[in-house]
Design a protein around this motif. Structure first.
Motif, PDB file in Angstrom:
ATOM      1  N   ILE A 333      24.547  52.160  43.436  1.00 32.64           N
ATOM      2  CA  ILE A 333      24.064  50.784  43.478  1.00 32.64           C
ATOM      3  C   ILE A 333      23.892  50.382  44.944  1.00 32.64           C
ATOM      4  O   ILE A 333      24.848  50.075  45.637  1.00 32.64           O
ATOM      5  N   GLY A 334      22.635  50.426  45.406  1.00 35.43           N
ATOM      6  CA  GLY A 334      22.352  50.218  46.819  1.00 35.43           C
ATOM      7  C   GLY A 334      21.856  48.824  47.126  1.00 35.43           C
ATOM      8  O   GLY A 334      21.804  47.934  46.268  1.00 35.43           O
ATOM      9  N   VAL A 358      30.132  55.284  39.004  1.00 35.90           N
ATOM     10  CA  VAL A 358      29.366  54.281  39.740  1.00 35.90           C
ATOM     11  C   VAL A 358      29.893  54.192  41.161  1.00 35.90           C
ATOM     12  O   VAL A 358      31.106  54.173  41.382  1.00 35.90           O
ATOM     13  N   LYS A 359      28.970  54.133  42.109  1.00 35.10           N
ATOM     14  CA  LYS A 359      29.361  53.922  43.505  1.00 35.10           C
ATOM     15  C   LYS A 359      28.477  52.839  44.101  1.00 35.10           C
ATOM     16  O   LYS A 359      27.254  52.868  43.964  1.00 35.10           O
ATOM     17  N   SER A 360      29.098  51.885  44.768  1.00 33.90           N
ATOM     18  CA  SER A 360      28.350  50.832  45.432  1.00 33.90           C
ATOM     19  C   SER A 360      28.016  51.256  46.856  1.00 33.90           C
ATOM     20  O   SER A 360      28.895  51.605  47.633  1.00 33.90           O
ATOM     21  N   ILE A 383      35.504  48.692  35.159  1.00 36.95           N
ATOM     22  CA  ILE A 383      36.230  49.805  35.764  1.00 36.95           C
ATOM     23  C   ILE A 383      35.959  49.865  37.255  1.00 36.95           C
ATOM     24  O   ILE A 383      36.870  50.050  38.073  1.00 36.95           O
ATOM     25  N   ASN A 384      34.691  49.700  37.647  1.00 38.88           N
ATOM     26  CA  ASN A 384      34.356  49.726  39.073  1.00 38.88           C
ATOM     27  C   ASN A 384      35.113  48.641  39.820  1.00 38.88           C
ATOM     28  O   ASN A 384      35.667  48.877  40.897  1.00 38.88           O
ATOM     29  N   ASN A 385      35.143  47.446  39.255  1.00 37.70           N
ATOM     30  CA  ASN A 385      35.791  46.335  39.947  1.00 37.70           C
ATOM     31  C   ASN A 385      37.310  46.449  39.953  1.00 37.70           C
ATOM     32  O   ASN A 385      37.972  45.845  40.804  1.00 37.70           O
ATOM     33  N   LEU A 395      31.173  44.232  41.883  1.00 36.34           N
ATOM     34  CA  LEU A 395      29.806  44.059  41.403  1.00 36.34           C
ATOM     35  C   LEU A 395      29.751  42.963  40.350  1.00 36.34           C
ATOM     36  O   LEU A 395      30.688  42.797  39.559  1.00 36.34           O
ATOM     37  N   THR A 396      28.642  42.236  40.327  1.00 39.00           N
ATOM     38  CA  THR A 396      28.401  41.255  39.283  1.00 39.00           C
ATOM     39  C   THR A 396      27.495  41.848  38.225  1.00 39.00           C
ATOM     40  O   THR A 396      26.686  42.735  38.515  1.00 39.00           O
ATOM     41  N   GLY A 397      27.622  41.357  36.989  1.00 38.89           N
ATOM     42  CA  GLY A 397      26.778  41.853  35.910  1.00 38.89           C
ATOM     43  C   GLY A 397      25.428  41.178  35.839  1.00 38.89           C
ATOM     44  O   GLY A 397      24.566  41.577  35.035  1.00 38.89           O
ATOM     45  N   ASP A 398      25.179  40.178  36.671  1.00 39.94           N
ATOM     46  CA  ASP A 398      23.913  39.453  36.657  1.00 39.94           C
ATOM     47  C   ASP A 398      22.955  40.105  37.647  1.00 39.94           C
ATOM     48  O   ASP A 398      23.089  39.944  38.862  1.00 39.94           O
ATOM     49  N   VAL A 399      21.981  40.837  37.120  1.00 41.07           N
ATOM     50  CA  VAL A 399      21.017  41.515  37.992  1.00 41.07           C
ATOM     51  C   VAL A 399      19.721  40.726  38.144  1.00 41.07           C
ATOM     52  O   VAL A 399      18.797  41.168  38.831  1.00 41.07           O
TER      53      VAL A 399
END
Length: 429
Positions: A333-334, A358-360, A383-385, A395-399
């Motif tokens: 996630i870039g 997942v990697k930010s 899990i990421n958070n 990360l937020t779930g609102d894209v």
């Protein structure tokens, strides 16, 4: 009467002896179905379907393929690939190897001696060996870089069409289809050393199996992409880094837009798919709209995909990490990316945890739903958070968007089974 019986029997025997693939439907004039991902937007993707008979080619060697591609012209064309085509061949079809491209005194031994970080330092390579490397690389590029122009369909015939050692480059082109084709081993004979400030550096290879840059309306379907023949894992280590011979399997960069990648298999590779070239490429805003569905990512270390800026719909894909293989992350996630991931299935060995998927990379948002991890439902966002390091942001779930261009979205479990049976070259129903 007897002659008629013989003729009828011979005709029947001829029908029975026709290979199965010869009776397959002609897929070369297929167009992207309406609503099938981002490539269906803004007029859709038809490739070379409008080609007249004079621009429909069946090619069996590099020379024929180059003639058919016509230097990347925009003339509507259909190119059917039969059998295996090796890009590393001369105009007479003779096989070329790295020694045939080497010029101006380049040698790997000389290059390693010249730019050893212990003596050269962290400066960018320059001088006779780097000049020779560049000249040698240019000679290989003349052979293996194949430009694809607008209004083109490239399709494999039957179930065994292979393009070997080539880099298909869809550059500043619109309306392209590539289907039913195995593309393997875009092997770089002359990787470059790139030092890093404060560290050693990395080896950089030049060629993707398929590279989109500035491309629009592209449909990649039922292709198989790999390093088959020369896996990087078997390459030696120089300067404490793996001597990589391959770049990406399928990279989508340079403001490319409206792309659908479907029912394809990416396997046995490190950095599989990059969407968006750099954090500073702010011109990519509003572009890089890509749909990935019903693809298999098998034995992929990272970038499945890694996204910057793009609005990317990732659904009904199958991810497989076999035991004993390396894995760093799957979804990257870039910067300013907006990945909408739903109903994807991941199968991994015990050393790969759900938190590793997942990697930010300076990204802030990921929508995920319906994810299956080793047969169990998981929430990758939560899990990421919960497990990210102090250097990474939540990360937020609102894209900021919701996909509307897609076919039926199956459960991850059903998609996992369907993709295992149907993804890759030679499997178009």
């Amino acid at each position: 009467m007897r002659l008629r019986h013989i003729a009828a029997a011979a005709a029947l025997l001829g029908l029975l002896c026709v290979p199965a693939h010869a009776e397959d439907r002609d897929i070369s004039r297929d167009t992207l179905p309406p609503g099938d991902g981002w490539a269906a937007a803004e007029g859709g993707t038809t490739g070379g379907a409008a080609a007249d008979d004079a621009h429909v080619y069946t090619v069996t060697d590099r020379a024929g393929l180059v003639r058919a591609l016509d230097g990347g012209s925009d003339t509507p064309k259909i190119i059917r690939i039969a059998g295996t085509i090796d890009a590393n061949t001369d105009d007479d079809g003779h096989r070329l190897d790295c020694a045939d491209y080497t010029t101006d005194g380049y040698s790997l031994r000389g290059y390693l001696a010249a730019y050893d970080p212990r003596t050269w330092g962290a400066a960018k390579p320059s001088g006779p060996q780097e000049d020779a490397r560049r000249a040698s690389a240019a000679r290989q590029a003349e052979r293996i870089v194949l430009p694809v122009g607008s209004n083109t369909t490239i399709v494999g015939l039957g179930d065994d069409a292979v393009l070997k050692g080539a880099s298909l480059q869809i550059k500043d082109a619109d309306n392209v289809i590539v289907r039913n084709l195995e593309l393997r081993d875009a092997y770089d004979c002359f990787p470059a050393w790139q030092p890093h400030p404060g560290g050693l550096g990395d080896w950089k290879a030049a060629y993707d199996n398929i590279w989109l840059t500035g491309a629009r309306h592209v449909w990649i379907d039922h292709v198989t992409l790999s390093d088959k023949g020369h896996p990087d894992a078997k390459e030696p280590t120089y300067f404490a880094r793996n001597f990589l011979r391959h770049d990406g399997l399928l990279d989508i960069t340079g403001g490319s837009d409206l792309v659908t990648v479907s029912w394809s298999r990416l396997t046995g590779h490190d950095k599989a798919m990059l969407i968006g070239s750099s954090d500073s490429a702010t011109g990519d805003r509003g572009r890089l709209r890509v749909t990935l569905h019903h693809n298999e990512f098998e034995s992929i270390v990272q970038r499945a995909p890694r996204v910057r800026f793009g609005r990317v719909h990732v659904y009904n894909n199958r991810y497989v990490v076999p035991g004993g293989t390396d894995h760093r992350y799957s979804l990257g996630i870039g910067t300013e990316s907006a990945v909408y991931a739903e109903n994807n299935a991941f199968t991994t060995p015990a050393h790969v945890e759900a938190a590793d998927l997942v990697k930010s990379w300076n990204g802030t948002a990921l929508h995920q739903s319906g994810t299956l991890f080793n047969g169990y439902p998981v929430d990758l966002l939560a899990i990421n958070n919960s497990y990210n390091s102090g250097s990474e942001r939540d990360l937020t779930g609102d894209v900021g968007w919701t996909p509307t261009l897609h076919g039926p979205i199956d459960s991850a479990r059903a998609a996992d089974q369907d993709v295992a049976r149907g993804a890759g070259a030679g499997r178009i129903p």
